[in-house]
Design a protein around this motif. Structure first.
Motif, PDB file in Angstrom:
ATOM      1  N   UNK A  78       0.026  -1.235  10.722  1.00 33.02           N
ATOM      2  CA  UNK A  78      -0.692  -0.020  11.098  1.00 33.02           C
ATOM      3  C   UNK A  78      -0.648   1.030  10.003  1.00 33.02           C
ATOM      4  N   UNK A  79       0.508   1.156   9.348  1.00 35.84           N
ATOM      5  CA  UNK A  79       0.641   2.109   8.250  1.00 35.84           C
ATOM      6  C   UNK A  79      -0.275   1.729   7.090  1.00 35.84           C
TER       7      UNK A  79
ATOM      8  N   UNK B  89       3.287   6.260   4.836  1.00 34.99           N
ATOM      9  CA  UNK B  89       4.430   5.788   4.056  1.00 34.99           C
ATOM     10  C   UNK B  89       5.699   5.822   4.899  1.00 34.99           C
ATOM     11  N   UNK B  90       5.903   6.899   5.637  1.00 27.37           N
ATOM     12  CA  UNK B  90       7.083   7.017   6.496  1.00 27.37           C
ATOM     13  C   UNK B  90       7.041   5.991   7.627  1.00 27.37           C
TER      14      UNK B  90
ATOM     15  N   UNK C  65      -3.247  14.037  -5.621  1.00 23.67           N
ATOM     16  CA  UNK C  65      -2.836  14.792  -4.448  1.00 23.67           C
ATOM     17  C   UNK C  65      -2.857  13.885  -3.226  1.00 23.67           C
ATOM     18  N   UNK C  66      -1.716  13.741  -2.592  1.00 25.60           N
ATOM     19  CA  UNK C  66      -1.592  12.867  -1.420  1.00 25.60           C
ATOM     20  C   UNK C  66      -1.375  13.746  -0.196  1.00 25.60           C
ATOM     21  N   UNK C  67      -2.248  13.593   0.789  1.00 23.45           N
ATOM     22  CA  UNK C  67      -2.194  14.435   1.974  1.00 23.45           C
ATOM     23  C   UNK C  67      -1.236  13.934   3.030  1.00 23.45           C
ATOM     24  N   UNK C  68      -1.223  14.664   4.142  1.00 22.67           N
ATOM     25  CA  UNK C  68      -0.270  14.387   5.205  1.00 22.67           C
ATOM     26  C   UNK C  68      -0.500  13.012   5.839  1.00 22.67           C
ATOM     27  N   UNK C  69      -1.752  12.563   5.909  1.00 21.21           N
ATOM     28  CA  UNK C  69      -2.036  11.274   6.543  1.00 21.21           C
ATOM     29  C   UNK C  69      -1.369  10.127   5.787  1.00 21.21           C
TER      30      UNK C  69
ATOM     31  N   UNK D  89       0.810  -1.228   0.000  1.00 20.99           N
ATOM     32  CA  UNK D  89       0.000   0.000   0.000  1.00 20.99           C
ATOM     33  C   UNK D  89       0.842   1.276   0.000  1.00 20.99           C
ATOM     34  N   UNK D  90       2.028   1.236   0.631  1.00 19.69           N
ATOM     35  CA  UNK D  90       2.886   2.424   0.619  1.00 19.69           C
ATOM     36  C   UNK D  90       3.320   2.762  -0.805  1.00 19.69           C
TER      37      UNK D  90
END
Length: 298
Positions: A276-277, A131-132, A122-126, A108-109
């Motif tokens: 969880x990510x 990903x991080x 557009x990919x938001x902060x969530x 998914x990342x």
């Protein structure tokens, strides 16, 4: 909601797929320990489903079900999917089953990264946070202080997850016009002849157990792929992805039962972070999808 949307059926099919995939990966690892070459394993993994589907439909007089107007799309899916399968099965031979499975959860990342770079979404902060988080989980599992995983194996596992992200997008697209049996057939039919070329170099005679393992890989892979493809036909990726994490339990179980391997502490710490990510991404995708539907209906 689409007329094809049947969420409970999608979840059930995805659950069956996780069990079948875990059996297939177990058999792949066992054939590796018997020194059966990976290209040969891949050939039987693809050839048996193609022959089985073709024979079954011919007996029923339903070969017309294989008619398609999207052969080039199927061919592209076979090229990318075949490359991904080579990495997915290869990492099982390089790493323990549980660790190889966990690395697969980074898919998914990569889907988020691809949507931003390729689709210009557009990919938001969530989702960037997720990903991080996933990257941090991988670093914990494969960190230099653990020394339990070869770097090459980790790279192959991450590469496999990336290819699966590409394939998932294509399978979802094909599922809108093609039935699962057709998608699986063309994937196998396009890739098996190419893999067959490697048999001249790697093909060998095997004992009965070896042949049964190769047959088991082909059949379990066939039904797993049909179940997974059908799950994407009847439900969205975000709605069925939660079930995929059950595969970690199966991988841990097979690793303990057959290979007497239990994942180290680093895996138990890193795996929940990666999962969880992935769930965070699935949750955001679900919210965004509902907003798009609501906006379209207004």
């Amino acid at each position: 909601m689409s007329s094809l949307d049947r969420p409970m059926l999608a979840l059930g099919l995805r659950l069956a797929a996780t069990v079948l995939f875990s059996v297939m990966l177990l058999l792949v690892k066992l054939t590796g320990e018997r020194n059966i070459a990976l290209p040969e394993t891949l050939f039987w993994r693809q050839a048996l489903p193609a022959v089985s589907i073709l024979g079954w439909l011919a007996l029923r007089g339903e070969l017309q079900r294989l008619k398609t107007q999207r052969r080039w799309i199927h061919a592209r899916r076979a090229l990318i999917g075949g490359s991904g399968m080579f990495l997915t099965l290869g990492v099982v031979r390089l790493l323990p089953l549980a660790e190889a499975t966990v690395l697969g959860f980074t898919t998914p990342m990569f889907a988020v990264i691809l949507s931003a770079l390729v689709l210009k979404e557009k990919v938001g902060v969530w989702r960037w946070t997720a990903v991080l988080m996933g990257l941090a989980g991988v670093l914990i599992i494969a960190g230099p202080d653990t020394g339990n995983l070869p770097l090459f194996g980790v790279v192959v596992g991450i590469g496999a997850a990336f290819m699966v992200a590409l394939v998932t997008i294509q399978v979802r697209d094909l599922g809108r016009t093609e039935e699962p049996l057709t998608v699986v057939f063309y994937f196998s039919a396009f890739s098996a002849p190419f893999l067959g070329l490697f048999l001249f170099q790697t093909g060998a005679s095997h004992d009965l157990t070896g042949w049964l393992m190769l047959g088991g890989i082909g059949l379990s892979g066939l039904f797993a792929q049909i179940a997974m493809t059908a799950s994407l036909r009847y439900g969205s990726v975000s709605s069925v992805i939660v079930v995929d994490y059950i595969q970690l339990a199966w991988a841990t179980f097979w690793g303990w039962l057959i290979f007497s391997h239990m994942p180290p502490a680093s895996t138990w710490v890193g795996a929940p972070i990666i999962i969880g990510a992935s769930l965070l991404i699935a949750w955001r995708e679900h919210l965004l999808s509902r907003r798009r539907v609501a906006a379209a209906s207004n």
